[in-house]
Write a protein that holds these residues in place. Structure first.
Motif, mmCIF file in Angstrom:
data_model
loop_
_atom_site.group_PDB
_atom_site.id
_atom_site.type_symbol
_atom_site.label_atom_id
_atom_site.label_comp_id
_atom_site.label_asym_id
_atom_site.label_seq_id
_atom_site.Cartn_x
_atom_site.Cartn_y
_atom_site.Cartn_z
ATOM 1 N N GLN A 51 -9.644 -23.219 -9.427
ATOM 2 C CA GLN A 51 -10.164 -22.734 -8.415
ATOM 3 C C GLN A 51 -9.622 -21.201 -8.210
ATOM 4 O O GLN A 51 -8.483 -21.160 -8.204
ATOM 5 C CB GLN A 51 -9.955 -23.645 -7.074
ATOM 6 N N ARG A 52 -10.573 -20.426 -7.908
ATOM 7 C CA ARG A 52 -10.020 -19.027 -7.708
ATOM 8 C C ARG A 52 -10.174 -18.625 -6.315
ATOM 9 O O ARG A 52 -11.146 -18.921 -5.778
ATOM 10 C CB ARG A 52 -10.688 -18.002 -8.536
ATOM 11 N N THR A 53 -9.524 -17.835 -5.770
ATOM 12 C CA THR A 53 -9.442 -17.281 -4.411
ATOM 13 C C THR A 53 -10.432 -16.160 -4.251
ATOM 14 O O THR A 53 -11.051 -15.772 -5.584
ATOM 15 C CB THR A 53 -8.218 -16.742 -3.900
ATOM 16 N N GLN A 54 -10.740 -15.715 -3.291
ATOM 17 C CA GLN A 54 -11.728 -14.588 -2.997
ATOM 18 C C GLN A 54 -11.139 -13.151 -3.878
ATOM 19 O O GLN A 54 -11.894 -12.508 -4.224
ATOM 20 C CB GLN A 54 -11.930 -14.249 -1.763
ATOM 21 N N PHE A 55 -9.781 -13.282 -4.115
ATOM 22 C CA PHE A 55 -9.208 -12.089 -4.967
ATOM 23 C C PHE A 55 -9.219 -12.617 -6.310
ATOM 24 O O PHE A 55 -8.511 -11.632 -7.312
ATOM 25 C CB PHE A 55 -7.991 -11.653 -4.440
ATOM 26 N N GLY A 56 -9.606 -13.558 -6.661
ATOM 27 C CA GLY A 56 -9.795 -14.056 -8.314
ATOM 28 C C GLY A 56 -8.282 -14.713 -8.711
ATOM 29 O O GLY A 56 -7.922 -15.043 -9.986
ATOM 30 N N ILE A 57 -7.517 -15.245 -7.805
ATOM 31 C CA ILE A 57 -6.114 -15.734 -8.132
ATOM 32 C C ILE A 57 -6.423 -17.102 -8.575
ATOM 33 O O ILE A 57 -6.824 -17.853 -7.505
ATOM 34 C CB ILE A 57 -5.041 -15.403 -7.150
#
Length: 146
Positions: A51-57
């Motif tokens: 799963q990626r955060t809204q910042f792509g992490i």
């Protein structure tokens, strides 16, 4: 997770080095390389949730170390395929062949000597089962995303 070299702890970066070596081993064209019969189908063997955060992490969860390594390898290759491929070419001792003027003959000679199949096998055999599972999963994740 501990990485042991001659009964001493090593930095976790060693895990990444070993994963790159295994990825190189799987991509090799020589007679010592894996063939299609030796490769497990990633979907049947490895399971990870990325799963990626809204910042792509990427945040990776898995039920075991094979799945965790698989997720990390896949996510890392998605984000850094060019820099990882460059490092694989250098670590395989083929920079002069594939990088031309950017290649380095001295590093090619060193890595060809240092990353011998015997050295990789003995290093891997000295590791805990969790480390072996994570490295194997990482190589499979990279291979699938590439």
């Amino acid at each position: 997770m501990n990485i042991l070299i001659r009964n001493q702890r090593a930095p976790t970066l060693t895990l990444l080095t070993m994963a790159v070596s295994l990825a190189l081993f799987g991509c090799s064209d020589n007679d010592n390389s894996l063939n299609d019969d030796d490769i497990d189908t990633p979907a049947a063997t490895y399971e990870a949730n990325i799963q990626r955060t809204q910042f792509g992490i990427p945040h990776i969860t898995a039920k075991d170390y094979k799945g965790l390594g698989y997720g990390v390898g896949y996510a890392f290759a998605e984000d850094n395929i060019c820099s990882l491929a460059h490092e694989i070419v250098v670590a395989s001792g083929q920079s002069m062949l594939y990088l031309g003027d950017e290649g380095n003959m001295a590093s090619d000679v060193f890595y060809t000597w240092y990353n011998s199949p015997e050295r990789r096998s003995s290093f891997l055999a000295a590791q805990d089962p969790e480390v072996i599972d994570a490295v194997t999963g990482y190589a499979a994740g990279y291979r699938l995303s590439a």
